[in-house]
Write an enzyme that holds these catalytic residues in place. Structure first.
Site: not given
Ligand code: B16
Ligand code: MG
Length: 211
Positions: A8, A10
């Site tokens: 993952d 984030d």
């Molecule tokens: P975006 P991950 C996720 O990343 C985030 O944890 C989540 O908070 C966010 O809403 C989602 O990506 C979508 O992100 O708006 O940049 O497309 O933890 O899956 O790496």
């Molecule tokens: Mg994450």
């Protein structure tokens, strides 16, 4: 036998949750919607539009689908302004050492992220050419907890899901791995995993799992 690790992004490789918080907060304040850190925690691993629905639970008024798309776009503009300030120094402690050690041991690595901003984030932190595969919010139609993002990553690597390990900080991500028939390692307290570590500061956790 573990042949590949699916990370993952984030919360595992880089902490962008602060940027998500500031961007959602700015948009919510402008709209007069209550938003706090606790609500932000529920957005971890959740797609942008599903996150917006959670934010709008506290909205005093209803929004049309068109308005919702505009709100999500506005939040994303604020978010992109913030992540353009990320640098390699923002890679979470220990993550780089672990990635290099896995590579040295012949283990493939991939990103499995819900974020459509994954290419920009990877570029900012200098890892755009590091991973053997990148599966993200741009190549999936179902977000975590659906297993699609990780199954696509395994497919790109040419490795069976059963021979992969997912590393996640979000409950939704652990569930996604599990539903995909993939072993899971939880960091930062995500629940329901096969293995647990407080963070990625030590390679011994991978040594034990991979063997
Ligand atoms: P975006 P991950 C996720 O990343 C985030 O944890 C989540 O908070 C966010 O809403 C989602 O990506 C979508 O992100 O708006 O940049 O497309 O933890 O899956 O790496
Ligand atoms: Mg994450």
């Amino acid at each position: 036998m573990i042949k590949a690790v699916l990370f993952d992004l984030d919360g595992v490789i880089v902490s962008t949750d602060r940027c998500h918080y500031r961007a959602w907060k700015r948009m919510a304040d402008e709209e007069g919607i209550y938003f706090d850190e606790k609500i932000n925690d529920r957005l971890r691993g959740v797609s942008r539009m599903a996150s917006l629905e959670i934010v709008l639970e506290r909205s005093p008024r209803a929004y049309t689908e068109e308005e919702k798309a505009a709100l999500a776009a506005r939040k994303n503009d604020y978010y992109k302004d913030l992540i353009r300030e990320l640098t390699p120094a923002d890679i979470l402690p220990g993550a780089m050492e672990n990635l290099n050690e896995l590579k040295k041991n012949g283990i493939l690595t991939a990103v499995g992220s819900s974020s459509k901003n994954t290419p920009l984030i990877l570029r900012q932190i200098g890892l755009d050419a590091f991973f053997d595969a990148v599966s993200d919010g741009n190549n999936i139609s179902h977000s975590k907890p659906d297993p699609e993002v990780f199954l696509k990553a395994a497919e790109m690597l040419g490795v069976e899901p059963a021979d992969c390990l997912v590393v996640e900080d979000a409950d939704a991500g652990i569930e996604a791995g599990r539903r995909g028939g993939i072993k899971t390692l939880s960091v930062k307290g995500a629940v329901g995993a096969d293995y647990f570590a407080p963070d990625l500061s030590d390679y011994s956790i991978f040594r034990r799992i991979i063997r």
